[in-house]
Design a protein around this motif. Sequence first.
Motif, PDB file in Angstrom:
ATOM      1  N   GLY A  59       1.878   8.085  -6.174  1.00 13.94           N
ATOM      2  CA  GLY A  59       1.424   7.391  -4.998  1.00 13.94           C
ATOM      3  C   GLY A  59       0.141   7.388  -4.891  1.00 13.94           C
ATOM      4  N   LEU A  60      -0.507   6.344  -4.515  1.00 14.30           N
ATOM      5  CA  LEU A  60      -1.991   6.292  -4.194  1.00 14.30           C
ATOM      6  C   LEU A  60      -2.065   6.689  -2.805  1.00 14.30           C
ATOM      7  N   GLN A  61      -3.150   6.962  -2.133  1.00 10.55           N
ATOM      8  CA  GLN A  61      -3.687   6.991  -0.823  1.00 10.55           C
ATOM      9  C   GLN A  61      -4.305   5.551  -0.683  1.00 10.55           C
ATOM     10  N   ALA A 109       0.866  -1.227  -0.007  1.00  8.80           N
ATOM     11  CA  ALA A 109       0.046  -0.048  -0.108  1.00  8.80           C
ATOM     12  C   ALA A 109       0.795   1.305  -0.030  1.00  8.80           C
ATOM     13  N   THR A 110       2.106   1.129   0.811  1.00  9.19           N
ATOM     14  CA  THR A 110       3.041   2.394   0.827  1.00  9.19           C
ATOM     15  C   THR A 110       3.396   2.553  -0.631  1.00  9.19           C
ATOM     16  N   GLU A 111       4.029   1.685  -1.624  1.00  7.01           N
ATOM     17  CA  GLU A 111       4.670   1.634  -2.529  1.00  7.01           C
ATOM     18  C   GLU A 111       3.529   1.932  -3.902  1.00  7.01           C
ATOM     19  N   TRP A 112       2.228   1.402  -3.843  1.00  4.74           N
ATOM     20  CA  TRP A 112       1.303   1.206  -4.651  1.00  4.74           C
ATOM     21  C   TRP A 112       1.090   2.590  -5.263  1.00  4.74           C
ATOM     22  N   SER A 113       1.316   2.798  -6.656  1.00  3.39           N
ATOM     23  CA  SER A 113       1.160   4.145  -7.393  1.00  3.39           C
ATOM     24  C   SER A 113       0.482   3.860  -8.827  1.00  3.39           C
ATOM     25  N   SER A 114       0.004   5.113  -9.337  1.00  2.55           N
ATOM     26  CA  SER A 114      -0.618   4.923 -10.590  1.00  2.55           C
ATOM     27  C   SER A 114       0.105   6.012 -11.559  1.00  2.55           C
ATOM     28  N   HIS A 115       0.835   5.604 -12.275  1.00  3.27           N
ATOM     29  CA  HIS A 115       1.530   6.314 -13.432  1.00  3.27           C
ATOM     30  C   HIS A 115       2.660   7.360 -12.908  1.00  3.27           C
TER      31      HIS A 115
END
Length: 160
Positions: free
Chosen positions: A48-50, A39-45
């Motif tokens: 980082g995502l909340q 969840a900390t590293e999850w990103s979109s383009h």
Amino acid sequence: MYIPFDRLPPHARLWIYQANRALTETEQAEIKPLLERFATEWSSHGTGLQASARLLHNQFLVLANNESATAASGCSIDKSVSFVQELEQRFGVSFFDRTRLAFLQGEEVKLVGMNEIKEKVASGEIDENTLYFDTLVTNYGELQQAWPRPAGCSWLSRYF
């Protein structure tokens, strides 16, 4: 960016993965930091995502994202699926078997095959008040208010 699960806004988008068996305490202890790291590293383009993640009822892996901050893209959703598949391999569990439904009976999650539903309803083992874990719930608010929900208040109502 990781945010605590209980601080998600009601509109946060969810993805619920149901394990084909209860996860042991040891497995849960190993999985929890992996969830937080993902969840900390999850990103979109590159943004980082909340995001947050949690195990619920020893059987459900829930990933969440505050879509009003940054929407998950197809690529980021693919990353989450790959992550869940990695967990499957590491822990010898399936999170993608959609042929079994989960019900709360007492304090225990019971899995029932889709092909058994009519029989379980006819025998009275499952009725409209039996609590059902609907993995189609899509937002945190719904998860908080109605999960599990009575089977009669879900798509299973056609069986009653």
